[in-house]
Design a protein around this motif. Structure first.
Motif, PDB file in Angstrom:
ATOM      1  N   GLU A 144       3.339  -3.276  -0.808  1.00 57.28           N
ATOM      2  CA  GLU A 144       3.662  -3.684   0.555  1.00 57.28           C
ATOM      3  C   GLU A 144       3.700  -2.438   1.424  1.00 57.28           C
ATOM      4  O   GLU A 144       4.303  -1.434   1.050  1.00 57.28           O
ATOM      5  CB  GLU A 144       5.016  -4.399   0.598  1.00 57.28           C
ATOM      6  CG  GLU A 144       5.441  -4.828   1.993  1.00 57.28           C
ATOM      7  CD  GLU A 144       6.864  -5.382   2.001  1.00 57.28           C
ATOM      8  OE1 GLU A 144       7.046  -6.540   2.390  1.00 57.28           O
ATOM      9  OE2 GLU A 144       7.795  -4.628   1.609  1.00 57.28           O
ATOM     10  N   ASN A 145       3.036  -2.505   2.561  1.00 52.64           N
ATOM     11  CA  ASN A 145       3.017  -1.366   3.480  1.00 52.64           C
ATOM     12  C   ASN A 145       2.976  -1.887   4.915  1.00 52.64           C
ATOM     13  O   ASN A 145       2.224  -2.828   5.215  1.00 52.64           O
ATOM     14  CB  ASN A 145       1.810  -0.471   3.211  1.00 52.64           C
ATOM     15  CG  ASN A 145       1.874   0.825   4.000  1.00 52.64           C
ATOM     16  OD1 ASN A 145       2.952   1.352   4.266  1.00 52.64           O
ATOM     17  ND2 ASN A 145       0.718   1.345   4.388  1.00 52.64           N
ATOM     18  N   ILE A 146       3.780  -1.300   5.775  1.00 57.74           N
ATOM     19  CA  ILE A 146       3.850  -1.734   7.172  1.00 57.74           C
ATOM     20  C   ILE A 146       3.569  -0.534   8.064  1.00 57.74           C
ATOM     21  O   ILE A 146       4.193   0.524   7.914  1.00 57.74           O
ATOM     22  CB  ILE A 146       5.240  -2.314   7.499  1.00 57.74           C
ATOM     23  CG1 ILE A 146       5.564  -3.490   6.563  1.00 57.74           C
ATOM     24  CG2 ILE A 146       5.291  -2.784   8.957  1.00 57.74           C
ATOM     25  CD1 ILE A 146       7.001  -3.937   6.633  1.00 57.74           C
ATOM     26  N   VAL A 147       2.623  -0.701   8.985  1.00 58.47           N
ATOM     27  CA  VAL A 147       2.251   0.371   9.915  1.00 58.47           C
ATOM     28  C   VAL A 147       2.579  -0.076  11.335  1.00 58.47           C
ATOM     29  O   VAL A 147       2.089  -1.116  11.788  1.00 58.47           O
ATOM     30  CB  VAL A 147       0.753   0.722   9.798  1.00 58.47           C
ATOM     31  CG1 VAL A 147       0.392   1.814  10.803  1.00 58.47           C
ATOM     32  CG2 VAL A 147       0.407   1.163   8.381  1.00 58.47           C
ATOM     33  N   ASP A 148       3.413   0.710  12.030  1.00 56.34           N
ATOM     34  CA  ASP A 148       3.778   0.432  13.423  1.00 56.34           C
ATOM     35  C   ASP A 148       3.152   1.476  14.341  1.00 56.34           C
ATOM     36  O   ASP A 148       3.214   2.675  14.062  1.00 56.34           O
ATOM     37  CB  ASP A 148       5.297   0.462  13.597  1.00 56.34           C
ATOM     38  CG  ASP A 148       5.978  -0.756  13.015  1.00 56.34           C
ATOM     39  OD1 ASP A 148       5.678  -1.867  13.470  1.00 56.34           O
ATOM     40  OD2 ASP A 148       6.806  -0.594  12.090  1.00 56.34           O
ATOM     41  N   GLU A 149       2.553   1.016  15.432  1.00 55.06           N
ATOM     42  CA  GLU A 149       1.980   1.913  16.435  1.00 55.06           C
ATOM     43  C   GLU A 149       2.336   1.396  17.820  1.00 55.06           C
ATOM     44  O   GLU A 149       2.586   0.194  18.008  1.00 55.06           O
ATOM     45  CB  GLU A 149       0.458   1.991  16.299  1.00 55.06           C
ATOM     46  CG  GLU A 149      -0.041   2.571  14.984  1.00 55.06           C
ATOM     47  CD  GLU A 149      -1.555   2.622  14.922  1.00 55.06           C
ATOM     48  OE1 GLU A 149      -2.115   3.706  15.079  1.00 55.06           O
ATOM     49  OE2 GLU A 149      -2.163   1.545  14.724  1.00 55.06           O
ATOM     50  N   TYR A 172       0.435  -4.908   5.324  1.00 55.75           N
ATOM     51  CA  TYR A 172      -0.421  -5.022   4.145  1.00 55.75           C
ATOM     52  C   TYR A 172       0.432  -5.452   2.947  1.00 55.75           C
ATOM     53  O   TYR A 172       1.475  -4.853   2.676  1.00 55.75           O
ATOM     54  CB  TYR A 172      -1.070  -3.681   3.807  1.00 55.75           C
ATOM     55  CG  TYR A 172      -1.870  -3.044   4.925  1.00 55.75           C
ATOM     56  CD1 TYR A 172      -3.237  -3.303   5.072  1.00 55.75           C
ATOM     57  CD2 TYR A 172      -1.275  -2.165   5.829  1.00 55.75           C
ATOM     58  CE1 TYR A 172      -3.971  -2.697   6.083  1.00 55.75           C
ATOM     59  CE2 TYR A 172      -1.998  -1.569   6.848  1.00 55.75           C
ATOM     60  CZ  TYR A 172      -3.350  -1.835   6.962  1.00 55.75           C
ATOM     61  OH  TYR A 172      -4.079  -1.249   7.968  1.00 55.75           O
ATOM     62  N   ILE A 173      -0.022  -6.451   2.227  1.00 55.07           N
ATOM     63  CA  ILE A 173       0.727  -6.882   1.049  1.00 55.07           C
ATOM     64  C   ILE A 173      -0.220  -7.532   0.045  1.00 55.07           C
ATOM     65  O   ILE A 173      -1.165  -8.233   0.437  1.00 55.07           O
ATOM     66  CB  ILE A 173       1.867  -7.859   1.437  1.00 55.07           C
ATOM     67  CG1 ILE A 173       2.763  -8.173   0.235  1.00 55.07           C
ATOM     68  CG2 ILE A 173       1.324  -9.116   2.055  1.00 55.07           C
ATOM     69  CD1 ILE A 173       4.036  -8.912   0.607  1.00 55.07           C
ATOM     70  N   THR A 174       0.001  -7.253  -1.230  1.00 56.66           N
ATOM     71  CA  THR A 174      -0.791  -7.847  -2.300  1.00 56.66           C
ATOM     72  C   THR A 174       0.144  -8.536  -3.281  1.00 56.66           C
ATOM     73  O   THR A 174       1.148  -7.963  -3.702  1.00 56.66           O
ATOM     74  CB  THR A 174      -1.610  -6.787  -3.058  1.00 56.66           C
ATOM     75  OG1 THR A 174      -2.441  -6.084  -2.134  1.00 56.66           O
ATOM     76  CG2 THR A 174      -2.490  -7.437  -4.128  1.00 56.66           C
ATOM     77  N   VAL A 175      -0.198  -9.770  -3.632  1.00 57.42           N
ATOM     78  CA  VAL A 175       0.605 -10.546  -4.571  1.00 57.42           C
ATOM     79  C   VAL A 175      -0.295 -11.024  -5.704  1.00 57.42           C
ATOM     80  O   VAL A 175      -1.382 -11.549  -5.463  1.00 57.42           O
ATOM     81  CB  VAL A 175       1.257 -11.764  -3.885  1.00 57.42           C
ATOM     82  CG1 VAL A 175       2.072 -12.579  -4.903  1.00 57.42           C
ATOM     83  CG2 VAL A 175       2.145 -11.319  -2.727  1.00 57.42           C
ATOM     84  N   GLU A 176       0.165 -10.823  -6.940  1.00 56.19           N
ATOM     85  CA  GLU A 176      -0.531 -11.361  -8.099  1.00 56.19           C
ATOM     86  C   GLU A 176       0.196 -12.618  -8.578  1.00 56.19           C
ATOM     87  O   GLU A 176       1.437 -12.661  -8.590  1.00 56.19           O
ATOM     88  CB  GLU A 176      -0.596 -10.349  -9.248  1.00 56.19           C
ATOM     89  CG  GLU A 176      -1.606  -9.240  -9.037  1.00 56.19           C
ATOM     90  CD  GLU A 176      -1.828  -8.407 -10.293  1.00 56.19           C
ATOM     91  OE1 GLU A 176      -1.622  -8.929 -11.411  1.00 56.19           O
ATOM     92  OE2 GLU A 176      -2.195  -7.225 -10.140  1.00 56.19           O
ATOM     93  N   PHE A 177      -0.590 -13.616  -8.970  1.00 51.50           N
ATOM     94  CA  PHE A 177      -0.022 -14.854  -9.495  1.00 51.50           C
ATOM     95  C   PHE A 177      -0.281 -14.917 -10.990  1.00 51.50           C
ATOM     96  O   PHE A 177      -1.434 -14.804 -11.439  1.00 51.50           O
ATOM     97  CB  PHE A 177      -0.623 -16.057  -8.765  1.00 51.50           C
ATOM     98  CG  PHE A 177      -0.253 -16.110  -7.310  1.00 51.50           C
ATOM     99  CD1 PHE A 177       0.919 -16.729  -6.902  1.00 51.50           C
ATOM    100  CD2 PHE A 177      -1.060 -15.516  -6.352  1.00 51.50           C
ATOM    101  CE1 PHE A 177       1.291 -16.759  -5.565  1.00 51.50           C
ATOM    102  CE2 PHE A 177      -0.705 -15.539  -5.008  1.00 51.50           C
ATOM    103  CZ  PHE A 177       0.470 -16.165  -4.615  1.00 51.50           C
ATOM    104  N   LEU A 178       0.803 -15.066 -11.744  1.00 52.41           N
ATOM    105  CA  LEU A 178       0.750 -15.052 -13.201  1.00 52.41           C
ATOM    106  C   LEU A 178       1.147 -16.431 -13.722  1.00 52.41           C
ATOM    107  O   LEU A 178       2.291 -16.866 -13.533  1.00 52.41           O
ATOM    108  CB  LEU A 178       1.705 -13.997 -13.761  1.00 52.41           C
ATOM    109  CG  LEU A 178       1.578 -12.585 -13.169  1.00 52.41           C
ATOM    110  CD1 LEU A 178       2.758 -11.722 -13.608  1.00 52.41           C
ATOM    111  CD2 LEU A 178       0.268 -11.950 -13.592  1.00 52.41           C
TER     112      LEU A 178
END
Length: 249
Positions: A144-149, A172-178
């Protein structure tokens, strides 16, 4: 002019003359199939028991309360979005806790945080507690990453010179489903969904330092943080994408 009077005037100015432009977040979703057992199809879920285990992560430090909230959202979206969900016997996280107890549940999720896999020990425990449930599903937040401008410019208006600020947030976020088959104690499905959510918002304040600061405070009170995107929003979109993907197999 005393400061109390100035605050009242500025707050009224915000309500009647402030420029507030906003649009909802735009979501760009990219999915990637990491692993699929050759024997597994979506048809296997129909008539079988599916436990929605919940949300885990080794990059987020979430409280028990937050984990339950995210896991509840996860379960509810699946119930609403999975194709033929009425044909799948779904056990939500709250019901799972009722069967195995809070201590066991949070212990299992803590192990999943660290190992990113369901151990045979926990699989056996789940089989004993819910003998009719063949599958269990977890959502694992990988990153997870957050960019503020923000960008400022001065504009002329009937009230004089004002400061217009355009805020941008990119999440930005990535999730894996197991998905595990508890009968076979094997992973049968693993896919990841990446979401790049972007939102912009423009706010206008008076150009003076004091007035600008007060305007910012009141706008944040009235409208919240500029260009805000919540984790719940981006996660919900990802779960919807997963529901769409798995129903195709």
């Amino acid at each position: 002019m005393n400061s109390c009077k100035r605050v009242r005037i500025i707050s009224c100015f915000i309500l009647i003359a402030g420029v507030f432009l906003s649009c909802g977040a735009r979501h760009k979703l990219v999915d990637d199939l990491i692993y699929k057992d050759e024997k597994f199809t979506y048809q296997n879920l129909k008539g079988a028991g599916l436990i929605v285990g919940g949300v885990a992560s080794d990059v987020l430090k979430i409280s028990r309360k937050e984990r339950l909230e995210y896991s509840s959202t996860f379960s509810q979206i699946l119930i609403e979005k999975l194709k033929d969900a009425s044909l799948i016997q779904i056990t939500n996280p709250t019901q799972l806790i009722d069967h195995i107890g809070q201590t066991s549940y949070f212990g299992m999720m803590k192990d999943l945080d660290a190992e990113k896999t369901l151990s045979n020990l926990w699989a056996d425990s789940l089989r004993t507690a819910l003998p009719d449930a063949q599958f269990i599903l977890f959502a694992y937040i990988v990153n997870e990453n957050i960019v503020d401008e923000s960008h400022d410019r001065y504009v002329e208006s009937a009230e004089g010179q004002e400061l217009e600020t355009e805020y941008e947030k990119t999440y930005y976020i990535t999730v894996e489903f197991l998905l595990y088959d508890l009968f076979r104690k094997e992973l049968v499905w693993n896919n990841s969904v990446f979401n790049k959510a972007h939102r912009t918002e423009s706010r206008t304040t008076q150009s003076g330092c004091f007035e600008s600061c007060i305007n910012d405070i009141f706008q944040n009170i009235l409208f919240g943080e500029p260009a805000e995107i919540s984790r719940e929003e981006v996660f919900a979109k990802i779960v919807e994408k997963f529901a769409e993907d798995i129903a195709k197999i």
